[in-house]
Design an enzyme around this catalytic site. Structure first.
Site, PDB file in Angstrom:
ATOM      1  N   SER A 237       1.859  63.806   2.980  1.00 30.01           N
ATOM      2  CA  SER A 237       2.196  63.241   4.168  1.00 30.01           C
ATOM      3  C   SER A 237       3.868  63.380   4.286  1.00 30.01           C
ATOM      4  O   SER A 237       4.480  63.252   3.456  1.00 30.01           O
ATOM      5  CB  SER A 237       1.865  62.067   4.484  1.00 30.01           C
ATOM      6  OG  SER A 237       0.556  61.601   4.321  1.00 30.01           O
TER       7      SER A 237
ATOM      8  N   GLU B 184      -8.484  65.692  35.485  1.00 26.84           N
ATOM      9  CA  GLU B 184      -8.363  64.197  34.852  1.00 26.84           C
ATOM     10  C   GLU B 184      -6.927  64.220  34.467  1.00 26.84           C
ATOM     11  O   GLU B 184      -6.373  65.161  34.313  1.00 26.84           O
ATOM     12  CB  GLU B 184      -9.259  63.931  33.461  1.00 26.84           C
ATOM     13  CG  GLU B 184     -10.554  63.860  33.684  1.00 26.84           C
ATOM     14  CD  GLU B 184     -10.981  62.609  34.041  1.00 26.84           C
ATOM     15  OE1 GLU B 184     -10.294  61.851  34.776  1.00 26.84           O
ATOM     16  OE2 GLU B 184     -11.949  62.054  33.599  1.00 26.84           O
TER      17      GLU B 184
ATOM     18  N   HIS C  40      -3.289  67.355   2.759  1.00 22.63           N
ATOM     19  CA  HIS C  40      -3.360  66.918   1.284  1.00 22.63           C
ATOM     20  C   HIS C  40      -2.687  67.912   0.272  1.00 22.63           C
ATOM     21  O   HIS C  40      -2.550  67.624  -0.934  1.00 22.63           O
ATOM     22  CB  HIS C  40      -4.601  66.425   0.996  1.00 22.63           C
ATOM     23  CG  HIS C  40      -5.121  65.043   1.216  1.00 22.63           C
ATOM     24  ND1 HIS C  40      -5.493  64.973   2.663  1.00 22.63           N
ATOM     25  CD2 HIS C  40      -5.509  63.969   0.574  1.00 22.63           C
ATOM     26  CE1 HIS C  40      -5.914  63.632   2.857  1.00 22.63           C
ATOM     27  NE2 HIS C  40      -5.815  63.060   1.429  1.00 22.63           N
TER      28      HIS C  40
ATOM     29  N   LYS D 202      -2.701  48.800   6.764  1.00 23.66           N
ATOM     30  CA  LYS D 202      -1.729  48.843   7.877  1.00 23.66           C
ATOM     31  C   LYS D 202      -2.636  49.832   8.924  1.00 23.66           C
ATOM     32  O   LYS D 202      -2.296  49.567  10.003  1.00 23.66           O
ATOM     33  CB  LYS D 202      -0.481  49.930   7.640  1.00 23.66           C
ATOM     34  CG  LYS D 202       0.533  50.055   8.304  1.00 23.66           C
ATOM     35  CD  LYS D 202       1.691  50.415   7.766  1.00 23.66           C
ATOM     36  CE  LYS D 202       2.939  50.328   8.649  1.00 23.66           C
ATOM     37  NZ  LYS D 202       4.156  50.819   8.034  1.00 23.66           N
ATOM     38  N   ASP D 203      -3.548  50.799   8.684  1.00 20.92           N
ATOM     39  CA  ASP D 203      -4.313  51.527   9.648  1.00 20.92           C
ATOM     40  C   ASP D 203      -5.278  50.567  10.098  1.00 20.92           C
ATOM     41  O   ASP D 203      -5.681  50.768  11.520  1.00 20.92           O
ATOM     42  CB  ASP D 203      -5.077  52.515   9.033  1.00 20.92           C
ATOM     43  CG  ASP D 203      -3.890  53.751   8.796  1.00 20.92           C
ATOM     44  OD1 ASP D 203      -2.936  53.789   9.361  1.00 20.92           O
ATOM     45  OD2 ASP D 203      -4.123  54.617   7.904  1.00 20.92           O
TER      46      ASP D 203
END
Length: 453
Positions: free
Chosen positions: A223, A291, A219, A247-248
């Site tokens: 972005s 894994e 922040h 959108k998310d």
């Protein structure tokens, strides 16, 4: 990030005014993920992975806490308590499958997040700290996942712990005492299981703390975006809510469809069959592997098969085992210095034609090959292929990327984010006089083109 045009939080009722004065939590949320946080208007779905990663972390914490209520970290009963969770605890099977597959989906999201950062150069100034904290989160995730892999106390759990902790013995002088300290003994047993369970429970909360720092660091500069051009005007941004929450939300819906399909229809597809057999120190599995999400680094570890010696003397400088450990950890630690290796003034891979070729036809196939080779048997031709792709992996970051950043001629960048979305703004053409072929003559270090003098 602070913009003059950002909408300010205004409490509407007496209670919210009082709360804002005493504990401004609503203001914090509003400025972090609400209408008070302006975001570049051109973000695509590759910017969904941060939110998805946060969701995966919360999923792992919630399911993990509930599973811990029914698990016993004792080698005599650990395997049995996992079966008890599966068979006797209400919806225990769903919690366990959600937790196990949640780890895999968490790593899928994080890998996509990281490679988006590689392509769009999200590690460049002024966002270096965001990137560095992200790498720290990835290392913490790896430690947490490894310790979680041991807890079911199946064959792969036991032998995985034996092999991975055995890597520390490659460190001169302190290696063997370090392994004994990690395990609480000379082989995985109750002491190791208790240690790993405690740390596996604790580390997700440490990750959550680093995630808060990661978001805080985000922040400050704001972005990044697909063009790599910095925000210049109000029209370059839109409020995070409702545009990107919607959108998310769509991205999260797609994620949940894939995740629930895996949990309910293919719950064991990503696990190793040998881990459904109780641990037996007297029976070594034919193939000991971690894994799947550790495969690339395991392939790098196994690629080092010869000692580093002084030519013609036979004097060993670094044993092969230690070289493998250095290579495995170095393959991640090299990410820490990416902001200083890539000197290109342009961020986005869309405007870097040479970089884009090496990314799509060099780095991506190399990582895909290492994923495959990490799960293969330690025999030819897999060892030789691991050595070839390991060599290219390090060359890409340490040699190819710095050279490309110096010699590459990038494509012209748009004047602003708005221009990239809506086309050229005629009103903005005036300060761009003196350009060649309609593009700016100067390029700033922040990745945006500057008007020619």
């Amino acid at each position: 990030m602070s913009f003059a045009w950002a909408k300010q939080y205004e409490p509407q009722s007496a209670f919210t005014k009082w709360l804002d004065e005493k504990l401004p939590f609503p203001r914090l949320v509003y400025n972090a993920v609400g209408a008070g946080y302006p975001v570049p208007r051109n973000l695509n779905y590759m910017w969904n992975f941060g939110v998805l990663a946060g969701f995966c972390l919360m999923l792992q914490i919630v399911t993990g806490v509930v599973l811990a209520m029914h698990y016993a970290a004792n080698q005599a009963v650990a395997f049995g308590t996992v079966e008890h969770i599966m068979r006797n605890v209400n919806y225990g099977w769903m919690l366990r499958y959600a937790h196990a597959n949640g780890a895999s989906f968490f790593f899928i999201v994080i890998y996509l997040h990281i490679f988006r950062g590689f392509f769009y150069s999200s590690y460049k100034a002024p966002r270096e700290m965001i990137w560095l904290l992200g790498v720290v989160i990835f290392l913490l995730m790896m430690a947490t996942a490894f310790m979680g892999y041991v807890l079911p106390w199946g064959q792969m759990s036991f032998w995985g712990a034996q092999v991975i902790t055995g890597l520390f013995t490659a460190i001169p002088l302190v290696g063997e005492p370090l392994q004994v300290w990690l395990l609480g003994g000379f082989a995985p047993d109750n002491a190791a299981l208790n240690r790993f369970f405690s740390l596996h429970f604790l580390l997700p909360f440490v990750i959550a703390g680093v995630v808060i720092l990661h978001i805080w660091a985000l922040h400050i500069p704001g972005s990044s975006n697909p063009t790599g051009v910095e925000v210049k005007q109000e029209s370059d941004t839109v409020p995070f809510h409702p545009y990107y929450t919607a959108k998310d939300g769509f991205g999260l819906g797609v994620f949940m469809i894939l995740f629930t399909t895996m949990v309910f229809f293919l719950p064991n597809a990503l696990g190793h069959p040998d881990n459904y057999i109780e641990a037996n120190p007297l029976s070594t599995p034919a193939l000991i592997v971690p894994e799947w999400y550790f495969y690339p680094f395991y392939a790098i570890l196994r690629a080092f098969t010869g000692d580093l010696t002084i030519p013609f003397t036979g004097i060993v400088l670094i044993p092969a085992k230690l070289l493998g450990v250095i290579g495995m950890f170095g393959s991640i630690l090299v990410w820490f210095i990416l902001p200083w290796l890539d000197k290109s003034p342009v961020r986005s891979g869309h405007y870097r034609p040479l970089f884009r070729k090496f990314f799509w036809f060099g780095l991506i196939p190399t990582m895909a090959a290492l994923f495959y080779l990490g799960g293969a048997h330690a025999e030819e031709p897999y060892i030789m292929l691991s050595q070839i792709f390991t060599a290219y992996y390090f060359m890409h970051f340490l040699v190819i990327l710095p050279i490309i950043s110096q010699i590459e001629v990038p494509k012209p960048l748009p004047f602003s984010i708005t221009e990239a979305v809506l086309g050229k703004d005629k009103a903005a053409e005036a300060p761009r006089a003196g350009t060649v072929d309609g593009t700016d003559a100067g390029t700033a270090t922040d990745g945006s083109l500057q008007p020619a003098e």
